[in-house]
Design a protein around this motif. Structure first.
Motif, short mmCIF file in Angstrom:
data_model
loop_
_atom_site.label_atom_id
_atom_site.label_comp_id
_atom_site.label_asym_id
_atom_site.label_seq_id
_atom_site.Cartn_x
_atom_site.Cartn_y
_atom_site.Cartn_z
N VAL A 115 0.90 -1.12 0.00
CA VAL A 115 -0.01 -0.11 -0.19
C VAL A 115 0.80 1.33 -0.18
O VAL A 115 0.42 2.61 -0.43
CB VAL A 115 -0.91 -0.05 1.18
CG1 VAL A 115 -0.22 0.05 2.44
CG2 VAL A 115 -2.03 0.97 1.02
N ARG A 116 2.17 1.25 0.51
CA ARG A 116 2.96 2.43 0.59
C ARG A 116 3.51 2.72 -1.01
O ARG A 116 4.40 3.51 -0.69
CB ARG A 116 4.09 2.15 1.64
CG ARG A 116 3.59 1.87 3.03
CD ARG A 116 4.60 1.77 3.94
NE ARG A 116 4.10 1.45 5.38
CZ ARG A 116 4.62 0.96 6.46
NH1 ARG A 116 6.13 0.72 6.25
NH2 ARG A 116 4.01 0.59 7.49
N LEU A 117 3.37 1.90 -1.93
CA LEU A 117 4.18 2.08 -3.30
C LEU A 117 2.96 2.51 -4.37
O LEU A 117 1.82 2.18 -4.07
CB LEU A 117 4.68 0.84 -3.68
CG LEU A 117 5.54 0.21 -2.80
CD1 LEU A 117 6.27 -0.98 -3.18
CD2 LEU A 117 6.77 1.11 -2.26
N SER A 118 3.38 3.23 -5.21
CA SER A 118 2.41 3.71 -6.36
C SER A 118 2.13 2.25 -7.02
O SER A 118 2.96 1.29 -7.01
CB SER A 118 3.10 4.61 -7.12
OG SER A 118 4.41 4.17 -7.79
N GLY A 119 1.21 2.30 -8.09
CA GLY A 119 0.74 1.06 -8.93
C GLY A 119 1.97 0.69 -9.82
O GLY A 119 2.42 -0.33 -9.99
N GLY A 120 2.74 1.68 -10.42
CA GLY A 120 3.80 1.53 -11.16
C GLY A 120 5.17 1.07 -10.43
O GLY A 120 5.69 0.01 -10.89
N GLN A 121 5.34 1.40 -9.14
CA GLN A 121 6.51 0.79 -8.46
C GLN A 121 6.00 -0.79 -7.95
O GLN A 121 6.73 -1.56 -7.87
CB GLN A 121 6.61 1.48 -7.03
CG GLN A 121 7.14 2.93 -7.43
CD GLN A 121 7.32 3.99 -6.24
OE1 GLN A 121 6.42 3.91 -5.17
NE2 GLN A 121 8.20 4.77 -5.94
#
Length: 572
Positions: free
Chosen positions: A469-475
């Motif tokens: 949850v702490r990352l963006s979709g791309g990450q």
């Protein structure tokens, strides 16, 4: 009884603790019987014989006896409870292990919240039942037997009056227990619905808030919670009825003993001290008997929960290793679907699909939503088994391979980025848990993830939270690609692996994937045709059938379904 015996089977490894508890239970039960036995001679010595020595030491003796009894009760309760906890822990591990062995079909039919409830609530209900019944059988059973011996020795006629009443308590206990069992199963099912709602709303809280569904979610939860209350209310009613019924029935025995025993005392055939000793033993006897009957209700609830738990444990896994598996080292990576058909219950999803991909080839699967592309991809790693035809790797039917050997040949990057609440490094290592840190970093660099990882507070040791949850979709997508790169399998399954990336990230990852695809067999599900224009072959699937096969240029010339999809996406 069969279900209950099966529950007790899990206690066998902890027989040492149970034996210690049994010895302590004998001490507790023996103490109760001894107290009832000693009432008559002590009263006679003190009040009839005026023995002051016994009178002086009696308080000290009472303290010593109850200290001994308290220590024995502690040892009994501690060891039997820890044995029960360990047994229940084994059951919970077994239920979870069994869930992990079941096929994807099982998880598509049963909501995640319901499955979570089986592991937690149902097994927890079993835990209380096992602890209660074993404790009751050991402590209260021994106490009841000892006290029965005392009252029969004191006066067998009065004992018969007492004993005749006891079987009368069994009938209502049995009827109430049966109701409690059924209600336990129904309430646990309702608890599963509550857990499912919690799981859905907590994981999808962003959607709930975006569409202002807070109030409707609360109302749905309240309705389901009220349904649980209705089942629990009935359980409370029957449980509350149990004690009064038992007391009314046992009062008949007490009344009979008082009338008959009192008559014997007044006629001189029995002394008052003997009668008082008998009454003490009888009153003490009804206590453990009442507890034993009360434990029966708890046992029935535990059996209801156990039946639900054993349904999972006994469920036969659809996908299993073959009895005589073929040995496979590292595969070349040739994949073939030969006249494959697949039915999902009564729905025919695929019909006579045949395609092949050899080492170094990129084969793309395109088609409208619901055409069957994901099903084709799921058949290769045996998430499901074909209902017709065969899936082959290097000429061997995947059903003839060990699952470990099969899945070692395959790396999957799914459209849904699945990450776990762990460190970045451990999420990348999922395919190779023993991979050194140098290989992890190399895979991250190849997926163009290294730079943003190093910007995290603890680098590769940063915990990424639930589902990343702490990352963006791309990450998140790039970490999944790094995971596939690290696994270094000969077969790649890519379900629109770049769908969550922005333009710049997509360009970088496409370069990484291009390098990764060299000398490997790659099957790609493509929703955006721009990602597969240069595939070696494009397979068009519609309504479960393969309708076109060719390169991008060949399919455009034919003017079929692919041309229609192409024009829709590139018309601008």
């Amino acid at each position: 009884m069969e279900t209950f015996k099966r529950i007790l089977q899990y206690s066998k490894p902890y027989w040492g603790r149970i034996v210690i508890s049994m010895v302590a239970s004998l001490c507790v039960g023996g103490t109760d019987a001894a107290i009832a036995w000693m009432v008559e001679p002590l009263l006679k010595k003190i009040f009839a014989d005026k023995d002051m020595t016994i009178f002086i030491f009696l308080p000290v003796a009472v303290m010593v006896v109850f200290i001994f009894r308290g220590v024995a009760r502690f040892i009994q309760g501690y060891y039997i409870s820890t044995a029960g906890q360990l047994a229940i822990q084994d059951i919970r591990n077994e239920v979870y292990r069994k869930h992990m062995e079941l096929s994807l079909r099982y998880f598509t039919v049963n909501p995640a919240g319901v499955l979570m409830s089986r592991v937690m609530s149902d097994v927890g209900q079993m835990q209380s039942g096992v602890a209660n019944v074993v404790t009751g059988l050991l402590r209260d059973g021994v106490t009841a037997i000892g006290l029965l011996g005392v009252i029969f020795y004191r006066n067998w006629q009065l004992a018969l009056i007492t004993f005749i009443v006891l079987p009368l308590t069994a009938l209502p206990a049995q009827k109430i227990g049966k109701r409690m069992k059924n209600l336990a199963k129904q309430s646990l099912g309702q608890m599963g619905e509550i857990t499912s709602i919690l799981q859905e709303t907590f994981t999808g809280v962003k959607v709930v808030k975006a569409f202002r569904l807070e109030q409707s979610s609360v109302e749905k939860f309240s309705r389901t919670n009220l349904g649980l209350y209705h089942f629990l209310r009935k359980s409370i009613k029957y449980e509350s009825l149990h004690t009064p019924i038992m007391e009314i029935i046992t009062s008949l025995g007490v009344a009979g003993v008082i009338w008959f025993g009192g008559s014997q005392v007044m006629s001189g055939r029995m002394s008052a001290s003997e009668f008082f000793s008998f009454l003490t033993a009888m009153v003490m006897l009804y206590g453990p008997v009442k507890k034993l009957l009360s434990s029966y209700n708890t046992v029935q609830q535990a059996v209801g929960a156990a039946e639900r738990v054993f349904e999972v444990i006994d469920r036969k896994a659809e996908i299993e290793d073959p009895a005589d598996p073929l040995e496979m080292g590292t595969a070349r990576g040739d994949v073939e679907l030969r006249n494959v058909s697949f039915r999902y219950d009564d729905e025919e999803v695929l019909r006579n699909v045949s395609l092949s991909a050899t080492r170094g080839e990129v084969v793309a699967l395109v088609g409208p939503s619901g055409a069957g592309k994901t099903t084709v991809m799921s058949l290769i790693p045996r998430f499901y088994d074909v209902t017709g035809g065969a899936v082959l790797i290097d000429g061997s039917d995947v059903r003839r391979l060990r699952l470990d050997d099969l899945l070692r040949q395959i790396a999957l990057v799914d459209q849904e980025t699945i990450l776990f609440n762990d460190t970045i490094a451990n999420n990348i290592r999922l395919g190779r848990s023993d991979a050194p840190m140098e290989d992890v970093i190399q895979a991250a660099r190849a997926a163009f993830a290294h730079d943003f990882i190093m910007e995290m507070p603890d680098g590769y040791e940063t915990s990424i939270g639930d589902r990343g949850v702490r990352l963006s979709g791309g990450q998140r997508q790039r970490l999944c690609i790094a995971r596939a790169i690290l696994k270094n399998a000969p077969i790649l399954l890519l379900d629109e692996a770049t769908s969550a990336l922005d333009t710049e990230s997509e360009h970088m990852v496409q370069q990484a994937l291009a390098n990764l695809m060299k000398n490997r067999t790659t099957l790609v599900i493509a929703h955006r045709l721009s990602t597969v224009l240069h595939a070696d072959r494009i397979v068009v699937i519609d309504k479960g059938e393969m309708v076109e096969v060719g390169t991008n240029d060949e399919l455009l010339v034919r003017g079929g379904l692919y041309r229609k999809l192409y024009d829709m996406q590139f018309s601008a």
